[in-house]
Design a protein around this motif. Structure first.
Motif, PDB file in Angstrom:
ATOM      1  N   LEU A 161     -41.950  14.613 -61.762  1.00 41.15           N
ATOM      2  CA  LEU A 161     -42.739  14.954 -60.579  1.00 41.15           C
ATOM      3  C   LEU A 161     -42.567  16.433 -60.215  1.00 41.15           C
ATOM      4  O   LEU A 161     -43.535  17.108 -59.838  1.00 41.15           O
ATOM      5  N   ARG A 162     -41.358  16.939 -60.337  1.00 42.83           N
ATOM      6  CA  ARG A 162     -41.132  18.365 -60.061  1.00 42.83           C
ATOM      7  C   ARG A 162     -41.894  19.232 -61.052  1.00 42.83           C
ATOM      8  O   ARG A 162     -42.456  20.268 -60.692  1.00 42.83           O
ATOM      9  N   SER A 163     -41.904  18.817 -62.322  1.00 37.87           N
ATOM     10  CA  SER A 163     -42.615  19.604 -63.346  1.00 37.87           C
ATOM     11  C   SER A 163     -44.112  19.600 -63.108  1.00 37.87           C
ATOM     12  O   SER A 163     -44.806  20.580 -63.393  1.00 37.87           O
ATOM     13  N   MET A 164     -44.627  18.488 -62.588  1.00 38.77           N
ATOM     14  CA  MET A 164     -46.050  18.426 -62.249  1.00 38.77           C
ATOM     15  C   MET A 164     -46.381  19.420 -61.140  1.00 38.77           C
ATOM     16  O   MET A 164     -47.424  20.089 -61.185  1.00 38.77           O
ATOM     17  N   ASP A 165     -45.489  19.523 -60.163  1.00 36.20           N
ATOM     18  CA  ASP A 165     -45.687  20.508 -59.092  1.00 36.20           C
ATOM     19  C   ASP A 165     -45.660  21.926 -59.649  1.00 36.20           C
ATOM     20  O   ASP A 165     -46.465  22.780 -59.252  1.00 36.20           O
ATOM     21  N   ALA A 166     -44.726  22.186 -60.573  1.00 38.94           N
ATOM     22  CA  ALA A 166     -44.622  23.528 -61.158  1.00 38.94           C
ATOM     23  C   ALA A 166     -45.881  23.873 -61.951  1.00 38.94           C
ATOM     24  O   ALA A 166     -46.422  24.986 -61.833  1.00 38.94           O
ATOM     25  N   ALA A 470     -45.534  25.725 -67.632  1.00 41.61           N
ATOM     26  CA  ALA A 470     -45.565  26.313 -66.288  1.00 41.61           C
ATOM     27  C   ALA A 470     -44.828  27.638 -66.258  1.00 41.61           C
ATOM     28  O   ALA A 470     -45.263  28.599 -65.604  1.00 41.61           O
ATOM     29  N   ASP A 471     -43.708  27.709 -66.961  1.00 44.30           N
ATOM     30  CA  ASP A 471     -42.912  28.940 -66.973  1.00 44.30           C
ATOM     31  C   ASP A 471     -43.705  30.098 -67.571  1.00 44.30           C
ATOM     32  O   ASP A 471     -43.672  31.221 -67.050  1.00 44.30           O
ATOM     33  N   MET A 545     -34.967  28.459 -67.328  1.00 41.88           N
ATOM     34  CA  MET A 545     -36.361  28.012 -67.207  1.00 41.88           C
ATOM     35  C   MET A 545     -36.476  26.861 -66.219  1.00 41.88           C
ATOM     36  O   MET A 545     -37.319  26.889 -65.308  1.00 41.88           O
ATOM     37  N   PHE A 546     -35.641  25.836 -66.384  1.00 45.14           N
ATOM     38  CA  PHE A 546     -35.717  24.675 -65.496  1.00 45.14           C
ATOM     39  C   PHE A 546     -35.422  25.067 -64.049  1.00 45.14           C
ATOM     40  O   PHE A 546     -36.084  24.598 -63.121  1.00 45.14           O
ATOM     41  N   ALA A 547     -34.430  25.930 -63.855  1.00 45.98           N
ATOM     42  CA  ALA A 547     -34.076  26.343 -62.500  1.00 45.98           C
ATOM     43  C   ALA A 547     -35.183  27.196 -61.884  1.00 45.98           C
ATOM     44  O   ALA A 547     -35.535  27.029 -60.704  1.00 45.98           O
ATOM     45  N   ARG A 548     -35.742  28.112 -62.658  1.00 46.85           N
ATOM     46  CA  ARG A 548     -36.797  28.999 -62.152  1.00 46.85           C
ATOM     47  C   ARG A 548     -38.023  28.215 -61.701  1.00 46.85           C
ATOM     48  O   ARG A 548     -38.662  28.552 -60.703  1.00 46.85           O
ATOM     49  N   GLY A 550     -37.897  25.131 -60.632  1.00 44.33           N
ATOM     50  CA  GLY A 550     -37.525  24.136 -59.625  1.00 44.33           C
ATOM     51  C   GLY A 550     -37.524  22.715 -60.147  1.00 44.33           C
ATOM     52  O   GLY A 550     -37.694  21.761 -59.378  1.00 44.33           O
ATOM     53  N   VAL A 551     -37.296  22.549 -61.438  1.00 48.55           N
ATOM     54  CA  VAL A 551     -37.355  21.220 -62.055  1.00 48.55           C
ATOM     55  C   VAL A 551     -35.967  20.603 -62.199  1.00 48.55           C
ATOM     56  O   VAL A 551     -35.758  19.433 -61.877  1.00 48.55           O
ATOM     57  N   LEU A 552     -35.006  21.378 -62.687  1.00 50.54           N
ATOM     58  CA  LEU A 552     -33.619  20.933 -62.791  1.00 50.54           C
ATOM     59  C   LEU A 552     -32.717  22.106 -62.440  1.00 50.54           C
ATOM     60  O   LEU A 552     -32.938  23.231 -62.917  1.00 50.54           O
ATOM     61  N   SER A 553     -31.698  21.841 -61.654  1.00 55.72           N
ATOM     62  CA  SER A 553     -30.682  22.854 -61.403  1.00 55.72           C
ATOM     63  C   SER A 553     -29.729  22.897 -62.595  1.00 55.72           C
ATOM     64  O   SER A 553     -29.748  22.013 -63.465  1.00 55.72           O
TER      65      SER A 553
END
Length: 698
Positions: A161-166, A470-471, A545-548, A550-553
């Motif tokens: 869901l976070r990746s969809m937002d990104a 997204a990145d 990449m994940f942190a930038r 907002g998908v995974l810290s």
């Protein structure tokens, strides 16, 4: 109304049901929240909960559950009844907005990678209101995400869901910079083709390896496998077809649009494919599909095998992940159109995806890694472990033009295909052929990620692909927004990305040794096993990449890595212990009974004085005894290797030990046992053979 129309989605709280059950103002407000990625209003949730309960109880539901996808790879659910009591002590039914929005679970009991200690139990489930609720087995299922008390993701869905937002955020920035003011969302869509095996359930229950591990640890090749090519697309056996028809109905009731069904390449192997859906809904539906497949199979006296390699010597099973991106107003951003060389937006998104696959190919590869897929990838039945992209003739030609001339001036057009018989139609040939050996193939208006294993949740591969793309789109948007001429800047980016990242484009035979050498020359990683693949998840560039996005810290990346490595280690240990148990308690006792029979036969023949057959019988006795002793020695080595691996505290070092020490002994033991199977009288062999499982059904 047709029977199919009545069935489809009948057990789903669809948009049409919401429109019917909710007051118009409430429906419009709730729809606006979904369509525009707004925060859920708890007051609206209260009204939706009441309508949902009423609808579910009309379908016989007595309970509800928050249905989530922990890092076990399976789904989880805790059922609560609608029943409550009034002050007068009477039974009433209740289901509040709070019940709908939030649930609680014991977070420390699920894999958490050290995020939760045993004494820190609390975790939450949160309603994913973009994925429709459904009724199954008299229970209302509410799709949810699962997190720790402090908010870290402990499931497959939250990062998706976070990746969809990104992807939505960065994709919209690109479109806005290029003048699109109408699209409100950029959406990832997926259609996941699901491969599987069906065997008779009675035979399944006689195989400990299938019961405990999902795959056969032993099994000699039968005289016939898939070499005749007579299984693929063949006429479907009656018993299998009955299962497929029943499965379709059950899936349709749950709103899962199962469309294609057919026999696959290996004996007893089949496939089902749904119509596309938004990626989080598609992920939920695929998880649900796998559960329903197993239940329906049992109802038909069958066992559904979803392991990537349940049988050696024939094709394993994958899950082709067909991924595309589009806008909420119906534009497929990966549709080239009739003149793709003029389609700047398409070429820009294509270039961004090519760069994402090149820069983040290692972690994209890791998204398809599990213990079972190590036996499948690169085995001339699935794509190899080298991540590359097939684009086909038309798009490759456009890229060549851009490389040589700075821009493309033409597109290869479709031609007519005539088959040479008047009874056959003339039709348009596709622009390019397909490439079944490519890990990521462009197939007209989507990318087919063919590496994913059949048992895997598609949430993992898709959140990684979404995030990687997204990145790159983030960088594209930055450049477009800073440019005085976004159109020219877009063309510059297209040229630059295709030139710098064309090394991942390969349209040839990915199975060939020449490609392995060429890929190495190009600098593409060849990550052949789970342990090496998963380590890329915690590579510094990938964590950034994940942190930038907002998908995974970083903490969540490390936790996820820990969980996945633990799962791999436990999987291999279970396989090894199962192999030991089968050999010691089932197979070798049977072999020794046969050896006894041969020895008694030799003694009886020798007593007659007729020695003509003694030489061959004595050789058989010697060969059987030699293999039996060898198997016993290898069992001892396997026990030792498992004990040594189990004693290692670090999950990575332990995984390396299981990969390098345990698995080779298991494979060597299998060679002895499979050879024994071909020598022992079938009346003694204690487990069903491949031939019986492959060809035992009508």
């Amino acid at each position: 109304m047709s029977e199919l129309s009545k069935i489809f989605g009948s057990n789903v709280f669809t948009d049409a049901v919401m429109r019917e059950k909710l007051p118009t103002a409430v429906y419009d407000a709730f729809r606006n929240i979904i369509d525009n990625n707004l925060t859920l209003d708890p007051n609206l949730a209260e009204i939706v909960a009441g309508a949902m309960k009423e609808w579910a109880m009309e379908r016989g539901a007595t309970h509800y559950c928050h249905w989530f996808q922990p890092m076990t790879g399976l789904t989880a659910e805790k059922h609560n009844s609608f029943i409550s009591t009034s002050k007068e002590g009477k039974i009433i039914t209740e289901f509040s907005g709070k019940d709908l929005i939030k649930g609680e679970s014991d977070a420390s009991s699920f894999p958490n990678g050290g995020i939760r200690a045993t004494f820190e139990a609390r975790g939450y489930t949160a309603w994913d209101f973009t994925s429709p609720a459904f009724v199954k087995d008299k229970t209302l299922y509410i799709p949810t995400a699962f997190c720790s008390y402090s908010g870290e993701a402990l499931d497959k869905k939250t990062p998706l869901l976070r990746s969809m937002d990104a992807l939505n955020r960065e994709g919209l920035r690109v479109l806005r910079a290029l003048g699109n003011k109408t699209a409100r969302k950029v959406i990832a869509y997926v259609g996941a083709e699901q491969e599987y095996f069906l065997i008779d359930r009675e035979l399944f229950m006689k195989r400990k390896d299938l019961i405990f591990t999902g795959r056969t640890l032993f099994g000699a090749r039968p005289p016939k496998g898939q070499e005749m090519g007579d299984q693929y697309y063949a006429s479907i056996k009656t018993r299998v077809l009955n299962f497929m028809q029943d499965l379709d109905v059950e899936l349709w009731k749950l709103g899962i649009p199962g469309k294609t069904r057919h026999n696959e390449a290996a004996p007893a192997q089949h496939e089902i494919a749904p119509i596309y859906n938004v990626v989080n809904v598609a992920a939920d539906q695929n998880q649900l599909m796998m559960e329903v497949m197993k239940k329906v199979a049992a109802r038909h006296g069958l066992a559904c095998l979803l392991h990537e390699k349940p049988f050696a010597g024939v094709n394993g099973s994958g899950k082709h992940n067909n991924w595309s991106i589009g806008t909420d107003d119906g534009v497929n951003l990966l549709d080239p159109g009739p003149e793709p060389h003029k389609n700047t937006i398409f070429l820009l998104f294509l270039a961004a995806i090519i760069k994402a696959i090149d820069v983040y190919g290692d972690v994209i590869r890791s998204s398809a890694a599990n213990a079972g897929n190590d036996y499948r990838l690169g085995a001339h039945e699935a794509p190899p472990a080298i991540v590359s992209v097939f684009l086909g003739d038309q798009l490759t030609d456009i890229i060549d033009q851009i490389e040589k001339e700075g821009e493309a001036k033409k597109s290869i057009c479709s031609t007519k295909l005539e088959m040479g018989a008047s009874a056959l139609p003339v039709f348009a040939r596709d622009i390019t052929d397909r490439n079944r050996t490519s890990p990521i193939a462009f197939t007209g208006n989507k990318f087919e990620f063919r590496m994913v294993g059949s048992s895997a949740s598609i949430a993992g591969p898709n959140f990684i692909i979404n995030t990687a793309v997204a990145d790159i789109l983030h960088d594209v948007a930055d450049r477009l927004e800073a440019s005085g001429n976004p159109e020219e800047e877009a063309k510059k980016i297209i040229r630059e990305y295709f030139h710098e990242h064309k090394r991942v484009i390969f349209n040839g035979d990915n199975y060939s040794e020449e490609w392995v050498k060429e890929a190495e020359r190009r600098g593409l990683p060849n990550i052949t096993n789970f342990v090496d693949a998963k380590r890329t998840l915690i590579a510094e560039k990938n964590i950034r990449m994940f942190a930038r996005m907002g998908v995974l810290s970083e903490k969540e990346c490390l936790s996820r890595y820990e969980i996945l490595m633990e799962n791999y280690n436990k999987t291999i240990k279970i396989e090894a212990l199962t192999a030991i148990d089968m050999v010691e308690r089932d197979i070798l006792p049977a072999v020794y009974r046969y050896i006894k029979e041969i020895a008694e036969c030799i003694n009886q023949v020798r007593a007659t004085g007729i020695h003509i057959i003694l030489e061959k019988r004595e050789k058989l006795l010697k060969d059987l005894s030699t293999l039996a002793v060898s198997a016993e020695e290898k069992v001892a080595k396997l026990k030792e290797a498992v004990n040594e691996a189990s004693s290692i505290g670090d999950v990575t070092a332990q995984g390396i030990a299981y990969r390098d020490k345990v698995i080779p002994v298991m494979q060597s033991l299998r060679e002895d046992i499979d050879t024994l199977e071909t020598m022992v009288d079938s009346k003694y062999w204690p487990i069903p053979t491949y031939g019986e499982m492959f060809f035992g059904m009508e």
